[in-house]
Motif scaffolding. Structure first.
Motif, PDB file in Angstrom:
ATOM      1  N   PRO A  35       0.805  -1.237   0.000  1.00  0.00           N
ATOM      2  CA  PRO A  35       0.000   0.000   0.000  1.00  0.00           C
ATOM      3  C   PRO A  35       0.828   1.274   0.000  1.00  0.00           C
ATOM      4  N   ASP A  36       2.034   1.245   0.573  1.00  0.00           N
ATOM      5  CA  ASP A  36       2.887   2.436   0.639  1.00  0.00           C
ATOM      6  C   ASP A  36       4.092   2.339  -0.292  1.00  0.00           C
ATOM      7  N   ALA A  37       3.989   1.493  -1.310  1.00  0.00           N
ATOM      8  CA  ALA A  37       5.108   1.302  -2.239  1.00  0.00           C
ATOM      9  C   ALA A  37       5.455   2.602  -2.953  1.00  0.00           C
ATOM     10  N   LEU A  38       6.761   2.786  -3.199  1.00  0.00           N
ATOM     11  CA  LEU A  38       7.260   3.950  -3.922  1.00  0.00           C
ATOM     12  C   LEU A  38       7.797   3.517  -5.277  1.00  0.00           C
ATOM     13  N   GLY A  39       7.773   4.410  -6.229  1.00  0.00           N
ATOM     14  CA  GLY A  39       8.269   4.044  -7.547  1.00  0.00           C
ATOM     15  C   GLY A  39       8.470   5.239  -8.449  1.00  0.00           C
ATOM     16  N   ILE A  40       8.614   4.951  -9.738  1.00  0.00           N
ATOM     17  CA  ILE A  40       8.858   5.976 -10.748  1.00  0.00           C
ATOM     18  C   ILE A  40       7.955   5.732 -11.950  1.00  0.00           C
ATOM     19  N   LEU A  41       7.428   6.826 -12.493  1.00  0.00           N
ATOM     20  CA  LEU A  41       6.710   6.783 -13.764  1.00  0.00           C
ATOM     21  C   LEU A  41       7.583   7.480 -14.795  1.00  0.00           C
ATOM     22  N   TYR A  42       7.965   6.736 -15.827  1.00  0.00           N
ATOM     23  CA  TYR A  42       8.785   7.295 -16.908  1.00  0.00           C
ATOM     24  C   TYR A  42       7.923   7.441 -18.146  1.00  0.00           C
ATOM     25  N   ASP A  43       7.916   8.642 -18.716  1.00  0.00           N
ATOM     26  CA  ASP A  43       7.132   8.950 -19.904  1.00  0.00           C
ATOM     27  C   ASP A  43       8.096   9.211 -21.061  1.00  0.00           C
ATOM     28  N   SER A  44       8.187   8.259 -21.968  1.00  0.00           N
ATOM     29  CA  SER A  44       9.114   8.369 -23.102  1.00  0.00           C
ATOM     30  C   SER A  44       8.828   9.579 -23.969  1.00  0.00           C
ATOM     31  N   THR A  45       7.561   9.982 -24.065  1.00  0.00           N
ATOM     32  CA  THR A  45       7.208  11.107 -24.938  1.00  0.00           C
ATOM     33  C   THR A  45       7.712  12.441 -24.392  1.00  0.00           C
ATOM     34  N   LEU A  46       7.984  12.501 -23.081  1.00  0.00           N
ATOM     35  CA  LEU A  46       8.488  13.733 -22.471  1.00  0.00           C
ATOM     36  C   LEU A  46      10.006  13.755 -22.399  1.00  0.00           C
ATOM     37  N   CYS A  47      10.639  12.618 -22.643  1.00  0.00           N
ATOM     38  CA  CYS A  47      12.098  12.505 -22.543  1.00  0.00           C
ATOM     39  C   CYS A  47      12.755  13.106 -23.779  1.00  0.00           C
ATOM     40  N   GLY A 202       7.223   8.956  -6.689  1.00  0.00           N
ATOM     41  CA  GLY A 202       6.123   9.087  -5.743  1.00  0.00           C
ATOM     42  C   GLY A 202       5.512   7.766  -5.353  1.00  0.00           C
ATOM     43  N   PRO A 203       4.452   7.812  -4.547  1.00  0.00           N
ATOM     44  CA  PRO A 203       3.733   6.586  -4.174  1.00  0.00           C
ATOM     45  C   PRO A 203       3.175   5.908  -5.425  1.00  0.00           C
ATOM     46  N   VAL A 204       3.284   4.601  -5.480  1.00  0.00           N
ATOM     47  CA  VAL A 204       2.837   3.850  -6.656  1.00  0.00           C
ATOM     48  C   VAL A 204       1.359   4.095  -6.943  1.00  0.00           C
ATOM     49  N   LYS A 205       0.546   4.154  -5.897  1.00  0.00           N
ATOM     50  CA  LYS A 205      -0.891   4.358  -6.114  1.00  0.00           C
ATOM     51  C   LYS A 205      -1.167   5.684  -6.818  1.00  0.00           C
ATOM     52  N   ASP A 206      -0.362   6.710  -6.519  1.00  0.00           N
ATOM     53  CA  ASP A 206      -0.534   8.016  -7.170  1.00  0.00           C
ATOM     54  C   ASP A 206       0.034   8.001  -8.589  1.00  0.00           C
ATOM     55  N   LEU A 207       1.101   7.250  -8.799  1.00  0.00           N
ATOM     56  CA  LEU A 207       1.680   7.134 -10.139  1.00  0.00           C
ATOM     57  C   LEU A 207       0.703   6.452 -11.094  1.00  0.00           C
ATOM     58  N   LEU A 208      -0.001   5.453 -10.593  1.00  0.00           N
ATOM     59  CA  LEU A 208      -0.992   4.749 -11.419  1.00  0.00           C
ATOM     60  C   LEU A 208      -2.141   5.673 -11.813  1.00  0.00           C
ATOM     61  N   ASN A 251       1.171  -4.810 -15.010  1.00  0.00           N
ATOM     62  CA  ASN A 251       0.962  -6.237 -14.778  1.00  0.00           C
ATOM     63  C   ASN A 251       2.135  -7.101 -15.237  1.00  0.00           C
ATOM     64  N   ASP A 252       3.009  -6.548 -16.060  1.00  0.00           N
ATOM     65  CA  ASP A 252       4.086  -7.335 -16.659  1.00  0.00           C
ATOM     66  C   ASP A 252       4.972  -7.991 -15.601  1.00  0.00           C
ATOM     67  N   GLY A 253       5.174  -9.299 -15.748  1.00  0.00           N
ATOM     68  CA  GLY A 253       6.018 -10.037 -14.819  1.00  0.00           C
ATOM     69  C   GLY A 253       5.504 -10.020 -13.393  1.00  0.00           C
ATOM     70  N   GLY A 254       4.187  -9.907 -13.226  1.00  0.00           N
ATOM     71  CA  GLY A 254       3.627  -9.834 -11.878  1.00  0.00           C
ATOM     72  C   GLY A 254       3.494  -8.411 -11.375  1.00  0.00           C
ATOM     73  N   GLY A 255       3.902  -7.437 -12.197  1.00  0.00           N
ATOM     74  CA  GLY A 255       3.808  -6.028 -11.810  1.00  0.00           C
ATOM     75  C   GLY A 255       5.126  -5.489 -11.295  1.00  0.00           C
ATOM     76  N   THR A 256       5.319  -4.185 -11.481  1.00  0.00           N
ATOM     77  CA  THR A 256       6.540  -3.520 -11.023  1.00  0.00           C
ATOM     78  C   THR A 256       6.175  -2.218 -10.320  1.00  0.00           C
ATOM     79  N   GLN A 257       7.193  -1.530  -9.833  1.00  0.00           N
ATOM     80  CA  GLN A 257       7.003  -0.210  -9.225  1.00  0.00           C
ATOM     81  C   GLN A 257       7.631   0.877 -10.086  1.00  0.00           C
ATOM     82  N   THR A 258       8.207   0.486 -11.203  1.00  0.00           N
ATOM     83  CA  THR A 258       8.672   1.420 -12.214  1.00  0.00           C
ATOM     84  C   THR A 258       7.776   1.224 -13.431  1.00  0.00           C
ATOM     85  N   PHE A 259       7.140   2.285 -13.871  1.00  0.00           N
ATOM     86  CA  PHE A 259       6.175   2.199 -14.971  1.00  0.00           C
ATOM     87  C   PHE A 259       6.685   2.971 -16.186  1.00  0.00           C
ATOM     88  N   MET A 260       6.298   2.496 -17.370  1.00  0.00           N
ATOM     89  CA  MET A 260       6.736   3.110 -18.621  1.00  0.00           C
ATOM     90  C   MET A 260       5.528   3.468 -19.489  1.00  0.00           C
TER      91      MET A 260
END
Length: 317
Positions: A35-47, A202-208, A251-260
Motif C-alpha cells: 500500500p505504501d510502495a514507492l516508484g517511478i513513472l517514466y514517460d518516453s514522450t516527455l524525454c 512518488g507513491p505507486v498508487k498516485d503514479l498509477l 501487470n508485466d512479470g507480476g507487476g513492477t514499481q517502475t512504470f513506462m
C-alpha cells in the motif's frame, strides 16, 4: 505482442534458477503491491535524451563515469553495467526524423531496476542479499550477505543486476531507487534532476492514477505535467502524443514499481514481453511438484547411487 526467442530463453533460465532453489528460499505465493510502495513513472514522450538523470544517478551513488568505446558519442555508455545504474537508450527507425513515431522516427527509453512486486532476484538469492523493503517495496542489495553466486542476474527477466567482473572483491550492482536519499525524506536523483518531468517519483498508487490521467488525454492538445514528483506543484506544459494504450509494468512479470509510457511499442524499445504472472510465483508450482512426496530428493539420491555404482563397476573392469 509475441514473445521473442531471446525473452523466452531468458525467462526459461530465470525460472530454472528459481525452481531449483530450496523451498524455504523461493517465493511463497504471488504477491500484491504494497500500500505504501514507492516508484517511478517514466514517460518516453516527455524525454528529450539529455541524460541528466544518468549524471544525477552517478553523483548520488558515487558511480564513476563510463565510456563504452562506441563511435556514437551520444549513446555512451550504451547499456547498464556495474558502473551505470540507469541509462537512456534511443530507438531509431528509417530516416529517424520524427520523435515518438515508430516508422521513420525515434524515441527514448530509460532502463533501470523495475523494483518488481514479486522480484525474481529476491526469490533466487540463497543468501538473502537481495531484499524487498516491507514498506516501500524498494528492492535492495546487501553486499555483506552476498556469496557471489549471481543467481539474481540469471533470474531477473529485465537483465538488471550486474556483477563487478573487474573488481578483486566484486559485488552485485543495481539501482536501489536511491533508498539512502528516500530515508532522508528526499526522492530518487534521476527524477529530481529530470528537467522535463519525464521521470517522476512518488507513491505507486498516485503514479498509477497519473498514468491513467495521461491515457485519457487528447493527442495534439496541451496539458500540464508534474516535474520531479507526482504531487509536485511545479508543472510543465507539453503537447500530448498518441500514447500506446498500455502501461508497461502495471501487470508485466507480476507487476513492477517502475512504470513506462510511450508512443512507440515497448518491444521496439527493447523491453521484454512478459506474462502477467511473476516467474517467482510460477517457480513455486514447479517446486511443489518436484518436492511433493520428496520426488526431487529421491531422484537426486537415486542418481547419485547410480553414479557411484557405475564408477565402482568401471574400476573393477
Amino acid at each position: 505482442m509475441k514473445i521473442k526467442r531471446r525473452d523466452f530463453l531468458k525467462g526459461l533460465a530465470g525460472s530454472a534458477v528459481l525452481a531449483m532453489a530450496p523451498p524455504a528460499i523461493a517465493a511463497s505465493s504471488e504477491k500484491n503491491r504494497l500500500p505504501d510502495a514507492l516508484g517511478i513513472l517514466y514517460d518516453s514522450t516527455l524525454c528529450v535524451g539529455c541524460q541528466a538523470c544518468m549524471v544525477a544517478c552517478k553523483k548520488a551513488n558515487n558511480m564513476p563515469m563510463e565510456y563504452s568505446g562506441s563511435q556514437r558519442l551520444w549513446e555512451n555508455p550504451v547499456d547498464l553495467s556495474s558502473k551505470t545504474l540507469n541509462v537512456i537508450k534511443e530507438y531509431e527507425n528509417g530516416a529517424a526524423k520524427i520523435k515518438d513515431r515508430e516508422i521513420d522516427g525515434y524515441a527514448f527509453i530509460k532502463r533501470q531496476c523495475m523494483h518488481c512486486v514479486d522480484p525474481a532476484c529476491v526469490s533466487a538469492c540463497p543468501a538473502t542479499a537481495m531484499t524487498k523493503d516491507p514498506k516501500t517495496g524498494i528492492v535492495s542489495y546487501n553486499k555483506d550477505a552476498c556469496i557471489g553466486c549471481r543467481y539474481c542476474a540469471v533470474a531477473c527477466p529485465f537483465d538488471i543486476p550486474k556483477f563487478e567482473w573487474d573488481n578483486p572483491f566484486p559485488k552485485i550492482v543495481k539501482c536501489q531507487l536511491c533508498n539512502h536519499l528516500v530515508a532522508k525524506g528526499q526522492i530518487a536523483a534521476c527524477a529530481s534532476e529530470c528537467p522535463t518531468g519525464a521521470s517522476i517519483f512518488g507513491p505507486v498508487k498516485d503514479l498509477l492514477i497519473e498514468a491513467e490521467r495521461r491515457q485519457t488525454m487528447i493527442p495534439g492538445k496541451y496539458y500540464e505535467f508534474p516535474v520531479a514528483e507526482v504531487s509536485s506543484t511545479t508543472k510543465q506544459v507539453h503537447k500530448v502524443k498518441q500514447y500506446i494504450p498500455y502501461l508497461y509494468g502495471k501487470n508485466d512479470g507480476g507487476g513492477t514499481q517502475t512504470f513506462m509510457m510511450a508512443a512507440v511499442p515497448f518491444n521496439k524499445l527493447g523491453l521484454p514481453t512478459l506474462p502477467d504472472r511473476s516467474y517467482a510465483s510460477m517457480a513455486e508450482n514447479i517446486q511443489h511438484t518436484l518436492y511433493k512426496g520428496m520426488i526431487l530428493p529421491i531422484v537426486v539420491f537415486g542418481g547419485l547411487i547410480f553414479l557411484v555404482k557405475r564408477s565402482e563397476k568401471n574400476k573393477k573392469e
